[in-house]
Design an enzyme around this catalytic site. Structure first.
Site, PDB file in Angstrom:
ATOM      1  N   ARG A 155     -58.655 104.102 -20.945  1.00  0.00           N
ATOM      2  CA  ARG A 155     -58.100 105.437 -20.853  1.00  0.00           C
ATOM      3  C   ARG A 155     -56.598 105.359 -21.138  1.00  0.00           C
ATOM      4  O   ARG A 155     -55.947 104.392 -20.762  1.00  0.00           O
ATOM      5  CB  ARG A 155     -58.315 105.884 -19.411  1.00  0.00           C
ATOM      6  CG  ARG A 155     -58.360 107.305 -19.133  1.00  0.00           C
ATOM      7  CD  ARG A 155     -58.939 107.516 -17.741  1.00  0.00           C
ATOM      8  NE  ARG A 155     -60.321 107.928 -17.875  1.00  0.00           N
ATOM      9  CZ  ARG A 155     -60.675 109.191 -18.132  1.00  0.00           C
ATOM     10  NH1 ARG A 155     -59.780 110.141 -18.229  1.00  0.00           N
ATOM     11  NH2 ARG A 155     -61.934 109.506 -18.267  1.00  0.00           N
ATOM     12  N   GLU A 193     -66.619 117.181 -22.330  1.00  0.00           N
ATOM     13  CA  GLU A 193     -67.263 118.136 -21.436  1.00  0.00           C
ATOM     14  C   GLU A 193     -66.431 119.417 -21.484  1.00  0.00           C
ATOM     15  O   GLU A 193     -65.217 119.369 -21.270  1.00  0.00           O
ATOM     16  CB  GLU A 193     -67.289 117.576 -20.005  1.00  0.00           C
ATOM     17  CG  GLU A 193     -67.968 118.556 -19.062  1.00  0.00           C
ATOM     18  CD  GLU A 193     -68.018 118.088 -17.615  1.00  0.00           C
ATOM     19  OE1 GLU A 193     -67.594 116.959 -17.316  1.00  0.00           O
ATOM     20  OE2 GLU A 193     -68.486 118.895 -16.793  1.00  0.00           O
ATOM     21  N   LYS A 223     -58.408 116.746 -16.649  1.00  0.00           N
ATOM     22  CA  LYS A 223     -58.653 118.188 -16.723  1.00  0.00           C
ATOM     23  C   LYS A 223     -58.649 118.829 -15.343  1.00  0.00           C
ATOM     24  O   LYS A 223     -58.178 119.946 -15.172  1.00  0.00           O
ATOM     25  CB  LYS A 223     -59.991 118.449 -17.425  1.00  0.00           C
ATOM     26  CG  LYS A 223     -59.882 118.278 -18.928  1.00  0.00           C
ATOM     27  CD  LYS A 223     -61.222 118.489 -19.601  1.00  0.00           C
ATOM     28  CE  LYS A 223     -62.081 117.257 -19.457  1.00  0.00           C
ATOM     29  NZ  LYS A 223     -63.341 117.323 -20.192  1.00  0.00           N
TER      30      LYS A 223
HETATM   31  P1  ATP Z   1     -60.910 114.305 -17.600  1.00  0.00           P
HETATM   32  O1  ATP Z   1     -60.835 113.406 -16.419  1.00  0.00           O
HETATM   33  O2  ATP Z   1     -59.585 114.732 -18.099  1.00  0.00           O
HETATM   34  O3  ATP Z   1     -61.876 115.434 -17.405  1.00  0.00           O
HETATM   35  P2  ATP Z   1     -63.017 113.084 -19.008  1.00  0.00           P
HETATM   36  O4  ATP Z   1     -63.129 111.677 -19.444  1.00  0.00           O
HETATM   37  O5  ATP Z   1     -63.889 113.532 -17.887  1.00  0.00           O
HETATM   38  O6  ATP Z   1     -61.508 113.378 -18.726  1.00  0.00           O
HETATM   39  P3  ATP Z   1     -64.415 114.208 -21.207  1.00  0.00           P
HETATM   40  O7  ATP Z   1     -64.417 115.609 -21.667  1.00  0.00           O
HETATM   41  O8  ATP Z   1     -65.643 113.656 -20.608  1.00  0.00           O
HETATM   42  O9  ATP Z   1     -63.197 114.052 -20.206  1.00  0.00           O
HETATM   43  O10 ATP Z   1     -63.889 113.252 -22.375  1.00  0.00           O
HETATM   44  C1  ATP Z   1     -64.350 113.234 -23.695  1.00  0.00           C
HETATM   45  C2  ATP Z   1     -64.026 111.890 -24.276  1.00  0.00           C
HETATM   46  O11 ATP Z   1     -62.629 111.649 -24.236  1.00  0.00           O
HETATM   47  C3  ATP Z   1     -64.692 110.800 -23.488  1.00  0.00           C
HETATM   48  O12 ATP Z   1     -65.230 109.861 -24.389  1.00  0.00           O
HETATM   49  C4  ATP Z   1     -63.584 110.219 -22.667  1.00  0.00           C
HETATM   50  O13 ATP Z   1     -63.839 108.890 -22.366  1.00  0.00           O
HETATM   51  C5  ATP Z   1     -62.370 110.417 -23.588  1.00  0.00           C
HETATM   52  N1  ATP Z   1     -61.137 110.511 -22.799  1.00  0.00           N
HETATM   53  C6  ATP Z   1     -60.874 111.357 -21.787  1.00  0.00           C
HETATM   54  N2  ATP Z   1     -59.665 111.129 -21.256  1.00  0.00           N
HETATM   55  C7  ATP Z   1     -59.131 110.102 -21.956  1.00  0.00           C
HETATM   56  C8  ATP Z   1     -57.893 109.387 -21.890  1.00  0.00           C
HETATM   57  N3  ATP Z   1     -56.965 109.678 -20.990  1.00  0.00           N
HETATM   58  N4  ATP Z   1     -57.690 108.388 -22.785  1.00  0.00           N
HETATM   59  C9  ATP Z   1     -58.625 108.086 -23.698  1.00  0.00           C
HETATM   60  N5  ATP Z   1     -59.791 108.722 -23.818  1.00  0.00           N
HETATM   61  C10 ATP Z   1     -60.065 109.707 -22.957  1.00  0.00           C
HETATM   62 MG    MG Z   2     -65.149 114.553 -16.906  1.00  0.00          MG
END
Ligand code: ATP
Ligand code: MG
Length: 562
Positions: A262, A35, A272
């Site tokens: 994660r 995202e 983020k």
């Molecule tokens: P954040 O909470 O940092 O915004 P998010 O999961 O909402 O993380 P996205 O941009 O939706 O962020 O993530 C893109 C991809 O990266 C998704 O498939 C997500 O599951 C994966 N991802 C995000 N954070 C992690 C992490 N800490 N470890 C492994 N994969 C991750």
């Molecule tokens: Mg997110």
């Protein structure tokens, strides 16, 4: 570790099983779906390495798909940063896609769901809807609007799209089961009204699809075979499948969602939202502050893509969440930089040495290796003269036998140079040592082949010639948080654990030649650590960042404190 020789991870086992069951290999397709609401962090690197790694292993396309359904939080700046980071990590996507590319298709499908009696417009407030959700053990309450006619639903939904209603007036909900034990299946919201410009579709839309409705259908449109996401989405899987059932055609590939844990890193936060808080709160200089666990921060600090990939490979992927020690990332930085970073000499906290028996005005250029780990790296010449700088902490007037550095009456070798002996400490009126007067053994020059040059002395120090040295600003970074898991304390905010000493700026002296170093050039400052030229650097005002020290100093501190 080579891709082929490593043992399979559990996701690869799932794929291998699918292949053995007859799934055509050429239909394998993956995606990385960020995202664009912030910069990528080290947690994302695991997901990137997993998805793009599968692409490489199976020779399958991997799309970069921006999950851009929330214009309130998303920006083009983030899209550009994400592309830059994925490329820098060394991966190539097959196609660059956006969930917003599919807004029309998603809308058309939503109308189809309405016609099929599978979706309805609810005109209650979000509070009312929430109050009807029920609990995991108690069924929810059906909305009074749940049985609206298809034509009324279509008319309202079209009105929502055309901007006839204010934010919050209506939502579109899937009509599933208000008594489902899975709360996510209790008529989830598919669309909401949001009068807000989108970074790509501008004001074309004022209704935006929610994650669950968007994600699986986007996977389906792109014909992604294995849609990998993190564990928190596991309970969403039945909804992912329910939505796919609504649209999948029999001759088309049906994506499957699979989950992995994660990755969390110690002494930092990988979210983020929290990283944005650090940026907006001014606790760091920006998303790419070298203390940030973002890919851009790590890059600016001097970390290499190889180090991140090796780190991700080593930790692999897991079925359960845990915290990986940041020391492991440091280890991979050192390991790779040790192979590739040229060695240079720099003194961060200088004290002057005067070699009293070295002729005034004389200078000589000493040959030294650029990188003993890399025979191809060649040699260079560094200037030696009567007045030098060494580190303050490498000199003591008196010290015990275990101090292998310079003390009065003792000898050390100056790296690539001569053996010297400290004769006298010159002090200012406050009693502080301002200069150390030494003598040198003229026959002891390293590599000169004399008996004296082979003589073993216990310590070897780095140094620079005072008159030749060039000044530079050096930014010494430490961990951003003092606590190993700053965001996992029940009653305390992660901000309380910010390390107040995470940045120290010093004026250092470098060997000449480094004036021409360019931003992102990486070096080993001998005996000190790895350093990288910061983008703020200019030839007149050099700025270096410390990437990582040569040894794990924190492990020692923690041992002492334990
Ligand atoms: P954040 O909470 O940092 O915004 P998010 O999961 O909402 O993380 P996205 O941009 O939706 O962020 O993530 C893109 C991809 O990266 C998704 O498939 C997500 O599951 C994966 N991802 C995000 N954070 C992690 C992490 N800490 N470890 C492994 N994969 C991750
Ligand atoms: Mg997110």
């Amino acid at each position: 570790m080579s891709e082929a020789s490593r043992s399979l991870n559990f996701i690869e086992h799932i794929i291998e099983d699918d292949l053995s069951a007859g799934f055509p290999k050429k239909q394998l397709r993956f995606r990385f779906p960020p995202e664009p609401n912030g910069y990528l962090h080290i947690g994302h690197a695991s997901s990137i390495c997993l998805n793009f790694g599968l692409g490489l292993r199976y020779d399958a396309p991997v799309n970069l798909r921006f999950d851009d359904t929330n214009p309130a939080k998303e920006e083009s700046e983030y899209v550009e940063a994400i592309k830059r980071d994925v490329e820098w990590l060394g991966f190539q996507w097959a196609e660059e896609r956006y969930a917003s590319d599919y807004f029309q298709q998603l809308y058309d499908w939503a109308e189809q769901l309405i016609r099929d009696g599978k979706a309805y417009v609810d005109s209650q407030t979000s509070e009312e809807i929430a109050a009807q959700k029920g609990t995991p053990t108690e069924a929810g309450t059906e909305s009074p609007f749940r049985n609206r006619s298809v034509s009324e639903n279509l008319e309202l939904f079209r009105g929502m799209k055309e901007g006839k209603f204010a934010q919050g007036e209506h939502v579109l909900r899937a009509r599933i089961d208000m008594a489902s034990p899975n709360m996510l299946l209790r008529d989830p919201v598919m669309y909401r009204i949001l009068h807000r410009a989108h970074h790509r579709t501008n004001t074309d839309w004022c209704i935006y699809p929610l994650y669950d409705w968007t994600h699986g259908e986007s996977d389906y449109i792109e014909q992604v075979s294995h849609s990998l996401c993190t564990l928190e989405f596991k309970p969403h899987r039945p909804l992912y499948d329910w939505f796919l059932d609504c649209v999948t055609e029999p001759d088309k590939l049906r994506p499957k969602q699979r989950e992995f844990a994660r990755r969390n890193l110690s002494h930092t936060v990988v979210s983020k939202r929290k990283l944005l808080e650090l940026v907006t709160g001014g606790h760091v200089s920006g998303w790419d502050d070298p203390r940030m666990p973002t890919i851009s921060g790590l890059r600016r600090r001097g970390c290499t893509p190889e180090a991140i990939r090796n780190f991700a490979d080593t930790i692999g992927i897991a079925k359960r969440e845990n915290v990986v020690d940041v020391a492991l990332l440091d280890f991979h930085m050192r390991e790779h930089l040790n192979k590739v970073a040229p060695r240079v000499m720099a003194v961060l906290d200088p004290i002057k040495l005067v070699i009293t028996n070295y002729p005034e005005g004389q200078e000589e250029w000493l040959e030294t290796e650029n990188n003993p780990e890399d025979p191809e790296a060649g040699t260079r010449e560094i200037p030696f003269s009567r007045e030098l700088y060494i580190e303050q902490e490498d000199f003591r007037e008196e010290a015990n036998r275990k101090f292998f550095r310079l003390k009065l009456g003792g000898e050390v070798r100056l790296k690539s140079g001569y053996i010297i002996k400290a004769e006298r400490a010159v002090k200012d009126d406050k009693g502080r040592v301002v200069e150390v007067h030494c003598t040198y053994d003229p026959k002891s020059r390293s590599g000169s082949g004399t008996e004296e040059s082979m003589r073993k002395v216990k310590g070897t120090l780095h140094w620079v010639s005072a008159s030749h040295a060039i000044p530079a600003e050096v930014r010494l970074y430490d961990r951003l948080f003092t606590d190993p898991t700053p965001d996992q304390h029940k009653d305390r905010d992660f901000m309380e654990f910010i390390n107040p000493d995470s940045l120290e700026v010093v004026q250092a002296w470098l060997e000449p030649g480094l004036e021409t170093a360019q931003p992102s050039d990486r070096f080993q400052f001998q005996r000190l650590g790895y350093f990288c030229v910061d983008p703020d650097s200019t030839p007149a005002n050099l700025v270096f960042n410390r990437t990582v020290t040569l040894r794990d100093t924190w492990a020692k501190i923690e041992q002492k404190e334990a």
